[in-house]
Design a protein around this motif. Structure first.
Motif, PDB file in Angstrom:
ATOM      1  N   ARG A  63      15.910  -3.320   0.141  1.00 10.72           N
ATOM      2  CA  ARG A  63      16.233  -4.455   0.462  1.00 10.72           C
ATOM      3  C   ARG A  63      15.928  -4.950   2.024  1.00 10.72           C
ATOM      4  O   ARG A  63      15.601  -6.263   2.271  1.00 10.72           O
ATOM      5  CB  ARG A  63      17.847  -4.216   0.664  1.00 10.72           C
ATOM      6  N   HIS A  64      15.274  -3.938   2.721  1.00  8.06           N
ATOM      7  CA  HIS A  64      14.823  -4.458   4.094  1.00  8.06           C
ATOM      8  C   HIS A  64      13.440  -4.240   4.233  1.00  8.06           C
ATOM      9  O   HIS A  64      12.736  -4.423   5.431  1.00  8.06           O
ATOM     10  CB  HIS A  64      15.696  -3.642   5.110  1.00  8.06           C
ATOM     11  N   ARG A  65      12.820  -4.213   3.089  1.00  6.34           N
ATOM     12  CA  ARG A  65      11.273  -4.395   3.035  1.00  6.34           C
ATOM     13  C   ARG A  65      10.720  -3.259   3.967  1.00  6.34           C
ATOM     14  O   ARG A  65       9.592  -3.361   4.659  1.00  6.34           O
ATOM     15  CB  ARG A  65      10.715  -5.647   3.353  1.00  6.34           C
ATOM     16  N   VAL A  66      11.204  -1.892   3.905  1.00  7.40           N
ATOM     17  CA  VAL A  66      10.665  -0.898   5.109  1.00  7.40           C
ATOM     18  C   VAL A  66       9.325  -0.424   4.862  1.00  7.40           C
ATOM     19  O   VAL A  66       8.429  -0.566   5.622  1.00  7.40           O
ATOM     20  CB  VAL A  66      11.715   0.168   4.914  1.00  7.40           C
ATOM     21  N   LEU A  67       9.019  -0.279   3.554  1.00  9.72           N
ATOM     22  CA  LEU A  67       7.600   0.168   3.237  1.00  9.72           C
ATOM     23  C   LEU A  67       6.636  -1.036   3.137  1.00  9.72           C
ATOM     24  O   LEU A  67       5.313  -1.198   3.297  1.00  9.72           O
ATOM     25  CB  LEU A  67       7.624   0.806   1.832  1.00  9.72           C
ATOM     26  N   GLU A  68       6.925  -2.408   2.673  1.00 13.65           N
ATOM     27  CA  GLU A  68       6.273  -3.653   2.785  1.00 13.65           C
ATOM     28  C   GLU A  68       5.904  -4.026   3.890  1.00 13.65           C
ATOM     29  O   GLU A  68       4.648  -4.514   4.083  1.00 13.65           O
ATOM     30  CB  GLU A  68       6.818  -4.581   2.045  1.00 13.65           C
ATOM     31  N   GLU A  69       6.811  -3.821   4.955  1.00 15.43           N
ATOM     32  CA  GLU A  69       6.589  -4.492   6.452  1.00 15.43           C
ATOM     33  C   GLU A  69       6.651  -3.103   7.382  1.00 15.43           C
ATOM     34  O   GLU A  69       7.786  -2.981   8.257  1.00 15.43           O
ATOM     35  CB  GLU A  69       7.523  -5.511   6.629  1.00 15.43           C
ATOM     36  N   PRO A  70       5.872  -2.240   7.367  1.00 20.40           N
ATOM     37  CA  PRO A  70       6.150  -0.862   7.791  1.00 20.40           C
ATOM     38  C   PRO A  70       5.878  -1.178   9.511  1.00 20.40           C
ATOM     39  O   PRO A  70       6.725  -0.518  10.350  1.00 20.40           O
ATOM     40  CB  PRO A  70       4.901   0.061   7.604  1.00 20.40           C
ATOM     41  N   ALA A  71       5.337  -2.178   9.924  1.00 20.99           N
ATOM     42  CA  ALA A  71       5.201  -2.441  11.437  1.00 20.99           C
ATOM     43  C   ALA A  71       6.617  -2.850  11.895  1.00 20.99           C
ATOM     44  O   ALA A  71       6.839  -2.356  13.231  1.00 20.99           O
ATOM     45  CB  ALA A  71       4.146  -3.626  11.675  1.00 20.99           C
ATOM     46  N   ARG A  72       7.428  -3.586  11.295  1.00 25.15           N
ATOM     47  CA  ARG A  72       8.787  -3.821  11.692  1.00 25.15           C
ATOM     48  C   ARG A  72       9.518  -2.675  11.858  1.00 25.15           C
ATOM     49  O   ARG A  72      10.566  -2.915  12.401  1.00 25.15           O
ATOM     50  CB  ARG A  72       9.354  -5.060  10.908  1.00 25.15           C
ATOM     51  N   HIS A  73       9.044  -1.599  11.130  1.00 30.53           N
ATOM     52  CA  HIS A  73      10.247  -0.447  11.165  1.00 30.53           C
ATOM     53  C   HIS A  73       9.474   0.521  11.481  1.00 30.53           C
ATOM     54  O   HIS A  73       9.992   1.821  10.984  1.00 30.53           O
ATOM     55  CB  HIS A  73      10.627  -0.340   9.513  1.00 30.53           C
ATOM     56  N   ARG A  74       8.766   0.652  12.424  1.00 31.72           N
ATOM     57  CA  ARG A  74       7.951   1.763  12.817  1.00 31.72           C
ATOM     58  C   ARG A  74       8.741   2.733  13.319  1.00 31.72           C
ATOM     59  O   ARG A  74       8.663   3.908  12.943  1.00 31.72           O
ATOM     60  CB  ARG A  74       6.778   1.310  13.808  1.00 31.72           C
ATOM     61  N   LEU A  76       0.957  -1.139  -0.132  1.00 36.89           N
ATOM     62  CA  LEU A  76      -0.042   0.106  -0.205  1.00 36.89           C
ATOM     63  C   LEU A  76       0.878   1.193   0.177  1.00 36.89           C
ATOM     64  O   LEU A  76       0.369   2.247  -0.892  1.00 36.89           O
ATOM     65  CB  LEU A  76      -0.874  -0.082   1.130  1.00 36.89           C
ATOM     66  N   ALA A  77       1.755   1.426   0.841  1.00 42.18           N
ATOM     67  CA  ALA A  77       2.415   2.587   0.919  1.00 42.18           C
ATOM     68  C   ALA A  77       3.154   3.172  -0.046  1.00 42.18           C
ATOM     69  O   ALA A  77       2.959   4.164  -0.643  1.00 42.18           O
ATOM     70  CB  ALA A  77       3.721   2.318   2.359  1.00 42.18           C
ATOM     71  N   PRO A  78       3.900   2.436  -1.159  1.00 41.86           N
ATOM     72  CA  PRO A  78       4.391   3.006  -2.314  1.00 41.86           C
ATOM     73  C   PRO A  78       3.492   3.647  -3.123  1.00 41.86           C
ATOM     74  O   PRO A  78       3.658   4.606  -3.647  1.00 41.86           O
ATOM     75  CB  PRO A  78       5.322   1.918  -3.026  1.00 41.86           C
ATOM     76  N   ASP A  79       2.478   2.545  -3.383  1.00 38.48           N
ATOM     77  CA  ASP A  79       1.498   3.191  -4.197  1.00 38.48           C
ATOM     78  C   ASP A  79       0.623   4.507  -3.659  1.00 38.48           C
ATOM     79  O   ASP A  79       0.504   5.591  -4.686  1.00 38.48           O
ATOM     80  CB  ASP A  79       0.415   2.080  -4.712  1.00 38.48           C
ATOM     81  N   GLY A  84       4.714   5.797   4.820  1.00 35.13           N
ATOM     82  CA  GLY A  84       4.814   4.437   5.412  1.00 35.13           C
ATOM     83  C   GLY A  84       3.932   4.242   6.445  1.00 35.13           C
ATOM     84  O   GLY A  84       3.388   3.360   6.913  1.00 35.13           O
ATOM     85  N   LEU A  85       4.083   5.466   7.448  1.00 31.20           N
ATOM     86  CA  LEU A  85       3.245   5.252   8.750  1.00 31.20           C
ATOM     87  C   LEU A  85       2.062   5.265   8.637  1.00 31.20           C
ATOM     88  O   LEU A  85       0.928   4.905   9.164  1.00 31.20           O
ATOM     89  CB  LEU A  85       3.826   6.731   9.661  1.00 31.20           C
ATOM     90  N   ILE A  86       1.384   6.320   7.532  1.00 32.32           N
ATOM     91  CA  ILE A  86       0.152   6.416   7.219  1.00 32.32           C
ATOM     92  C   ILE A  86      -0.556   5.171   6.704  1.00 32.32           C
ATOM     93  O   ILE A  86      -1.514   4.607   7.008  1.00 32.32           O
ATOM     94  CB  ILE A  86      -0.190   7.461   6.222  1.00 32.32           C
TER      95      ILE A  86
END
Length: 419
Positions: free
Chosen positions: A243-254, A28-31, A313-315
């Motif tokens: 590479r670290h999937r920051v936007l695909e897995e935002p909960a891990r990178h909050r 969701l985040a990138p789009d 990403g947070l949104i």
């Protein structure tokens, strides 16, 4: 490529490259970010088209036009393109990861090289025929460099991008201190706006005929493309984040997203505000001080663009976790779906904007760029209207499960007829 990319099974190693990612499998985040940042790009490019230069600002602002200049410099100019550049790098890794996992070794690099080469070709046609404030050509060149030099590198190498991010924060602080000193000690004649020797001019928008505008863009587009190649650092940071999937897995990178959004947006706004105040006529600066203010505004723009991405990403995390789609208010869900639809068709949305500037601004078309009245109001209204039209059009395509026309053409060229 990252170490978590699976090795293709033997039966898959000779398969042809996969086609584009289905909408149901996209993060969701990138789009959402792409769809929204197209508003900032519309505001920036619309201002450039109406004011014949980048950044597009009122040269002699009065009243509300002063606030317009401040807002554009602090929140829009030099901030939208870095955001798109970050998402370009992020998307390149997503594409390569998918190809390497399901097709033959090296398929990801091959597809990225073809896609970047076609983006460069799109950019040349776009920049010469429609609008010289083109980003596609620069992103195509940067994409080729990324595919050749960055893909396949290990995590230790890509951590250099983080060191560059830290260095850019320090450099912005140094530029801020220098600008503050020069403004405080300024004693010469106040510099005028725009600072022409440092602007990228777009005289093609005031050409008397379309043929004359094409001739002007033959020189404008290469200049604009070279000017934008500096976004390569931001693209590299996007590669690291993907590479670290920051936007695909935002909960891990909050925490990372929150810290980046706070630092990036604070630096972006604070670094642009002095230039905005100067352009509004509320801050005295002679030529040396004005040059320092513009250097600060441009350098801080890259931090601001990355801050915008982290904010989205947070949104996205809030939308996905705190209020699942089934529980969202209907209006919120409709807006998110429409913005995401435009993000998935961002190339078409971007090119439609350029068609709009060519129809609205030059004297050989509707000539709104030479019409009387408030140019700032006209530029803003046109930019917002064009962006809203693309949001509605993209949402209608989404409802019919159709891609954008530019996406169809690019995919055909990159992946072949079968996709």
């Amino acid at each position: 490529m990252p170490s978590d990319v699976p090795t293709p099974p033997a039966a898959a190693r000779d398969r042809p490259p996969l086609g584009p990612v289905p909408p149901s499998q996209r993060a969701l985040a990138p789009d959402l970010a792409r769809g929204t940042v197209l508003l900032l790009i519309a505001l920036a490019n619309g201002a450039g088209a109406f004011f014949l230069a980048a950044p597009g600002l009122e040269s002699a602002p009065q009243g509300a036009e002063r606030l317009y200049n401040v807002a554009m410099v602090a929140f829009v100019h030099a901030r939208a393109y870095p955001m798109f550049a970050f998402l370009l790098g992020y998307g390149m890794v997503q594409l390569a990861r998918r190809q390497e996992a399901a097709a033959s070794p090296g398929a990801g690099r091959a597809v990225l090289l073809r896609r970047s080469a076609w983006l460069l070709a799109f950019g040349a046609l776009h920049g010469i025929l429609l609008f010289s404030g083109d980003i596609l050509g620069a992103y195509g060149i940067v994409g080729i460099a990324v595919a050749l030099l960055l893909l396949g590198r290990g995590d230790r190498f890509h951590r250099l991008a983080l060191w560059l991010w830290a260095a850019s924060i320090v450099s912005v602080a140094v530029l801020a201190a220098r600008a503050a000193w020069l403004v405080a000690t300024a004693s010469g004649t106040p510099a005028s706006m725009p600072i022409r020797e440092m602007d990228v001019g777009w005289p093609s928008m005031e050409a008397p005929t379309y043929a004359a505008s094409v001739l002007a863009r033959l020189t404008e587009w290469p200049t604009q493309t070279l000017y934008l190649l500096g976004v390569v650092f931001v693209v590299w940071l996007g590669v690291w984040a993907a590479r670290h999937r920051v936007l695909e897995e935002p909960a891990r990178h909050r925490r990372l997203l929150a810290w980046t959004a706070g630092v990036g947006l604070t630096a972006g706004v604070a670094g642009g505000l002095p230039m905005g105040l100067f352009s509004a006529g509320w801050l005295h600066a002679d030529a040396p001080a004005a040059g320092a203010l513009k250097a600060l505004y441009e350098a801080s723009g890259q931090l601001g663009g990355i801050g915008y991405v982290a904010l989205f990403g947070l949104i996205a995390l809030a939308l996905e976790n705190r209020r699942p789609a089934a529980r969202r208010p209907k209006a919120v869900g409709a807006v998110v779906d429409a913005l995401t639809a435009l993000g998935q068709r961002s190339l078409s949305g971007y090119l439609i904007q350029s068609v709009a500037w060519l129809v609205l601004v030059p004297p050989f078309a509707l000539g709104l760029g030479t019409a009387s009245g408030s140019t700032a109001f006209t530029a803003t209204a046109c930019a917002a209207g064009v962006w809203l039209a693309t949001v509605v059009a993209a949402d209608q395509l989404r409802r019919r499960s159709l891609p954008g026309p530019a996406e169809v053409l690019l995919r055909r060229l990159v992946y072949g007829r079968r996709n």
